[in-house]
Write an enzyme that holds these catalytic residues in place. Structure first.
Site, PDB file in Angstrom:
ATOM      1  N   ASP A  30       0.273  -1.870 -17.952  1.00  9.09           N
ATOM      2  CA  ASP A  30       0.969  -2.012 -19.240  1.00  9.09           C
ATOM      3  C   ASP A  30       1.704  -3.342 -19.327  1.00  9.09           C
ATOM      4  O   ASP A  30       2.852  -3.403 -19.736  1.00  9.09           O
ATOM      5  CB  ASP A  30       1.930  -0.844 -19.461  1.00  9.09           C
ATOM      6  CG  ASP A  30       2.435  -0.768 -20.910  1.00  9.09           C
ATOM      7  OD1 ASP A  30       1.724  -1.270 -21.809  1.00  9.09           O
ATOM      8  OD2 ASP A  30       3.524  -0.225 -21.134  1.00  9.09           O
ATOM      9  N   GLY A  40      11.913   7.179 -23.368  1.00  5.62           N
ATOM     10  CA  GLY A  40      10.514   6.897 -23.655  1.00  5.62           C
ATOM     11  C   GLY A  40       9.596   7.916 -23.031  1.00  5.62           C
ATOM     12  O   GLY A  40       9.985   9.061 -22.796  1.00  5.62           O
TER      13      GLY A  40
END
Length: 504
Positions: free
Chosen positions: A132, A19
């Protein structure tokens, strides 16, 4: 697949995913404990800003205690490729659980909200902000939810890969201040918690659409709470307040979610995420304090314990949004561990100015002369640049119909994602007591160059348009049909636009 043999003292078994931060490997400690090791991408490893922030954030993250937090168990910020290790636990993510079992009821939502509030309380006490929080970053373990990946976002946020005005996180869960690239504090996590609870209830706080559309609605529109049970709807609405200072603190949320003793959760046993000989599905961190770590102090009491403004509180006065780089980079969290990068295009040039004609519709409606075209100074935002608002009213000159008027209002400047802005402007012009006669539809007229969004109600007909320089809505009397409104709106737009010769 070409895997490294070892990362630090951990033997790598396989890759779990990749990622925004780098690659995640399933590995084992020398004593046989399963861990997830995240190794930074080469370009991050070469960035001294990332290393410095990563080192500070990891040190703080290792000290986080609490029942529901996910904790770093090992890390080496000074390695050729900085890495961190987290212990492995079984359990699906919240997003996976919702996909298989459906929405939660109110008691389950209260328990989830309380558990996440405790997690955020522990994280914030160490000076960290998650940045997040989302269903994919929450593991639903047998003994309660565990929050993943705190302390990492800020290190990514500090790198040269994210320029001024960038936002790190996941659209739909980003707080307005995050979406606009403003300073972020603990209140942003509370906003995300509210969006998580909406998702857990079966809804989507800001609907579907493009990442930019979701971010725009988070900044400018109210969340959709129709799926949230009425008993906790006010609490979730408070979490999703636009102003960070108006959101509850995690401690205040605990009192709201579980006013008395916490009810005993229903015992649920989940299949292991890593069955023997099976595929690795997800790695998480276990909330075990490191041997040499000390727990963070309890959260300090805020002056107003039920509200918070964050580590970098926004001023209470109305503030002008700061300008952004022409080609900002937005890091959006994706599947797996980390995120992906989304490059935003530069703002468009100014191709025309606006004028206020003395009359409209063949002279039937005349300018009332009371409101200038550009009454306020220009302002900047993440989706707009050099913007001025305007409102112009034209009254009917026909005898006996002078109470009728046509109003043109909107914003002029340089816009991106004009359809979202156009639709929002039209919705804000709707009257609460109107009955819709004809639902909003998009009209593409010959040679118009733009689409017109029109709607008819019992009291008015609305038509709006948006282009690179103008977003406007025209309000007609209810005697106008949608087709008439669209045609007249095109004529009005043609009369108001004054082209700029050099396009600058």
């Amino acid at each position: 697949m070409d895997l490294p043999e070892r990362v630090g003292d951990y033997t790598v078994e396989r890759e779990l995913g990749a990622g925004g931060m780098g690659t995640v490997y399933l590995a084992r400690s020398r004593g046989g404990r399963t861990v997830a090791v995240k190794v930074a991408r080469p370009e991050l490893a070469a960035d001294p800003h990332f290393r410095a922030r990563f080192r500070a954030e990891v040190e703080a993250a290792r000290r986080v205690g609490g029942f529901h937090t996910a904790q770093v168990v090992d890390a080496d910020p000074d390695a050729a490729a900085p890495w961190l290790a987290t212990a492995y636990i079984a359990g699906p993510t919240l997003s996976e659980l919702l996909a298989t079992r459906g929405p939660m009821d109110e008691p389950a939502l209260r328990l989830l909200g309380a558990a996440l509030s405790e997690a955020l309380q522990a994280v914030h006490a160490c000076g960290l902000v998650h940045r997040d929080l989302k269903p994919g970053n929450i593991i639903m373990a047998d003994d309660g939810p565990r929050v993943l990946d705190f302390g990492i976002a800020r290190a990514l946020e500090s790198t040269r890969l994210t320029s001024t005005g960038a936002a790190f996180g996941t659209p739909g869960f980003l707080a307005p201040e995050q979406a606009q690239g403003l300073p972020v504090g603990p209140a942003a996590d509370v906003f995300a918690l509210g969006a998580v609870l909406v998702a857990a209830a079966g809804g989507k706080a800001f609907g579907d659409g493009t990442p930019m559309g979701l971010m725009y609605r988070a900044v400018h529109e109210e969340p959709d709470l129709t799926h949230v049970p009425e008993g906790i709807r006010p609490v979730v609405a408070a979490c999703l307040a636009k102003d960070p200072a108006q959101r509850p603190t995690p401690k205040g949320l605990l009192d709201l979610f579980v006013p008395g003793a916490a009810p005993r959760p229903t015992e649920v046993t989940h299949p292991p995420t890593l069955p023997a000989g099976g595929d690795v599905h997800r790695a998480a961190t276990v909330a075990a304090r490191p041997p040499d770590g000390a727990p963070c102090p309890a959260p300090s009491r805020h002056p107003a314990p039920d509200r918070q403004g964050g580590t970098d509180p926004a001023p209470r006065r109305k503030r002008r949004t700061k300008p952004y780089a022409a080609a900002a980079v937005i890091v959006l969290a994706g599947a797996g561990y980390g995120g992906y990068e989304f490059s935003d295009l530069s703002f468009p040039d100014v191709t025309h100015e606006l004028v206020a004609p003395p009359s409209l519709l063949g002279g039937t409606y005349a300018h009332d002369g009371r409101q200038p075209l550009t009454p306020d100074g220009p302002s900047d935002g993440f989706f707009e640049r050099d913007v001025r608002s305007f409102t112009v009213t034209y009254v009917n000159t026909t005898e006996g119909r002078k109470s009728e008027s046509v109003r043109v209002r909107g914003r002029f400047g340089r816009f991106k994602f004009v359809e979202e802005k156009r639709d929002s402007l039209m919705r804000s012009s709707e009257r609460g007591d109107d009955v819709v006669v004809e639902e909003a539809t998009t009209k593409r007229l010959p040679d118009a160059g733009v689409d017109f969004r029109c709607e008819a109600t019992t009291k008015q007909t609305l038509c709006a348009w948006g282009d690179a320089n103008t977003v406007a809505v025209v309000t007609f009397p209810s005697t106008f049909t949608v087709e008439q409104g669209a045609a007249e709106t095109q004529r009005i737009r043609d009369e108001m636009l004054l082209p700029v010769a050099d396009g600058s």
